[in-house]
Design an enzyme around this catalytic site. Structure first.
Site, PDB file in Angstrom:
ATOM      1  N   HIS A   1      41.123  45.517  48.005  1.00 51.71           N
ATOM      2  CA  HIS A   1      40.225  45.843  46.898  1.00 51.71           C
ATOM      3  C   HIS A   1      38.906  46.437  47.407  1.00 51.71           C
ATOM      4  CE1 HIS A   1      42.366  44.094  43.436  1.00 51.71           C
ATOM      5  NE2 HIS A   1      42.763  43.127  44.262  1.00 51.71           N
TER       6      HIS A   1
ATOM      7  N   HIS B   1      48.547  34.081  41.717  1.00 47.92           N
ATOM      8  CA  HIS B   1      49.003  35.368  41.174  1.00 47.92           C
ATOM      9  C   HIS B   1      50.012  35.195  40.036  1.00 47.92           C
ATOM     10  CE1 HIS B   1      47.068  36.852  44.786  1.00 47.92           C
ATOM     11  NE2 HIS B   1      47.202  38.082  44.350  1.00 47.92           N
TER      12      HIS B   1
ATOM     13  N   HIS C   1      49.416  41.985  41.832  1.00 50.96           N
ATOM     14  CA  HIS C   1      48.539  42.735  42.739  1.00 50.96           C
ATOM     15  C   HIS C   1      49.372  43.778  43.461  1.00 50.96           C
ATOM     16  CE1 HIS C   1      45.598  43.391  46.077  1.00 50.96           C
ATOM     17  NE2 HIS C   1      46.720  43.571  46.763  1.00 50.96           N
TER      18      HIS C   1
ATOM     19  N   ASP D   1      49.232  35.113  36.896  1.00 48.58           N
ATOM     20  CA  ASP D   1      48.777  35.783  35.674  1.00 48.58           C
ATOM     21  C   ASP D   1      48.549  37.279  35.866  1.00 48.58           C
ATOM     22  OD1 ASP D   1      46.556  35.635  37.282  1.00 48.58           O
ATOM     23  OD2 ASP D   1      45.214  34.831  35.732  1.00 48.58           O
ATOM     24  N   HIS D   2      48.953  37.815  37.008  1.00 48.44           N
ATOM     25  CA  HIS D   2      48.836  39.260  37.236  1.00 48.44           C
ATOM     26  C   HIS D   2      49.719  39.658  38.421  1.00 48.44           C
ATOM     27  CE1 HIS D   2      45.979  37.686  40.257  1.00 48.44           C
ATOM     28  NE2 HIS D   2      46.217  38.810  40.928  1.00 48.44           N
TER      29      HIS D   2
ATOM     30  N   TYR E   1      53.446  33.538  43.970  1.00 49.94           N
ATOM     31  CA  TYR E   1      52.511  33.605  45.086  1.00 49.94           C
ATOM     32  C   TYR E   1      51.205  32.943  44.629  1.00 49.94           C
ATOM     33  CZ  TYR E   1      49.891  35.497  49.052  1.00 49.94           C
ATOM     34  OH  TYR E   1      49.132  35.620  50.191  1.00 49.94           O
TER      35      TYR E   1
ATOM     36  N   ASP F   1      44.852  44.899  40.413  1.00 46.03           N
ATOM     37  CA  ASP F   1      45.536  43.772  39.786  1.00 46.03           C
ATOM     38  C   ASP F   1      45.876  44.201  38.375  1.00 46.03           C
ATOM     39  OD1 ASP F   1      45.062  42.385  42.102  1.00 46.03           O
ATOM     40  OD2 ASP F   1      43.399  41.216  41.288  1.00 46.03           O
TER      41      ASP F   1
END
Length: 258
Positions: free
Chosen positions: A189, A227, A232, A229-230, A224, A196
């Protein structure tokens, strides 16, 4: 709008003719997306130059499974294969040659600032809401360029999911922002190299599985840590400015991605 349409026709006509016609196109009125980039010749294996590099940025999301498209200005087999996948995805003749129809589709997808029409620099901007591209390990210009490639990969991912919207919850983060949100010390990032994403019409597992075919060498999703809720996605394998090895790293155990 009428002038833009005429110019696009002129570009298509000139690309089908010998090189002499191209000079006429260059002197013609501005075309759709001309403030970003306009191609003036057909591209195929063996050709090289800035026009090839610009094309590679836009087809980077059509790499093969676990593969990437190197943005090096050299039209090799991996670029030709990515162009074929791009062409097939948009109902064009899939011959691996970037010509008038391929460029017309890119112009149709592209806004005047070079971003694909479904994503914007604002979405990929500072993840803590401050805006701007400074504060990372790279210059703002270099960071924006990586973010542009990220957006074109997201555009390809969006297409593969049936052109359903994807939402970016975090893109570029300054060093201060990354520390604030508890990101990895050398997070992709920081380089504008990651996003994300979430979806309201596809499951996160559908997004994660599809991302494997769109040039993302970093992929983390459900199962993972942190992670669920999204998803990456990043391009770590292509990042020569970070402190990490140029490898592929995928982990979304709940989706069968590893």
């Amino acid at each position: 709008m009428r002038v833009n349409t005429l110019k696009r026709v002129a570009v298509a006509f000139a690309l089908a003719l010998p090189g002499a016609a191209i000079a006429t196109v260059v002197a013609a009125p501005p075309a759709h997306a001309d403030s970003c980039y306009t191609w003036t010749r057909n591209l195929y294996q063996g050709r090289s130059g800035e026009d090839v590099r610009q094309l590679q940025i836009r087809v980077a999301g059509w790499a093969a499974y676990r593969d990437i498209v190197r943005v090096d200005g050299i039209y090799g087999p991996e670029t030709a294969a990515a162009v074929r996948r791009f062409q097939s995805a948009y109902g064009l003749r899939a011959d691996g040659v970037a010509g008038p129809q391929t460029f017309a589709k890119i112009y149709d997808l592209q806004d005047s600032d070079c971003t694909p029409k479904h994503f914007s620099y604002t979405e990929l901007d500072n993840g803590c809401g401050k805006g701007g591209w400074s504060g990372g390990p790279l210059s703002p210009t270099a960071t924006r360029e990586k973010a542009l490639r990220t957006m074109w990969k997201l555009e390809a991912l969006r297409r593969s999911l049936g052109d359903t919207p994807l939402y970016v919850s975090s893109g570029f983060r300054s060093i201060a922002c990354n520390q604030q949100v508890g990101g990895a010390s050398d997070s992709q990032h920081l380089y504008g190299n990651a996003a994300d994403v979430t979806s309201r019409s596809r499951t996160l597992c559908q997004v994660a599985r599809s991302a494997r075919d769109h040039g993302f060498s970093g992929l983390y999703g459900p199962g993972y840590p942190d992670h669920d809720d999204h998803v990456h996605v990043d391009s770590r394998r292509e990042n020569n400015q970070d402190r990490s090895s140029n490898t592929t790293s995928w982990s979304a155990p709940d989706c069968g991605v590893s």
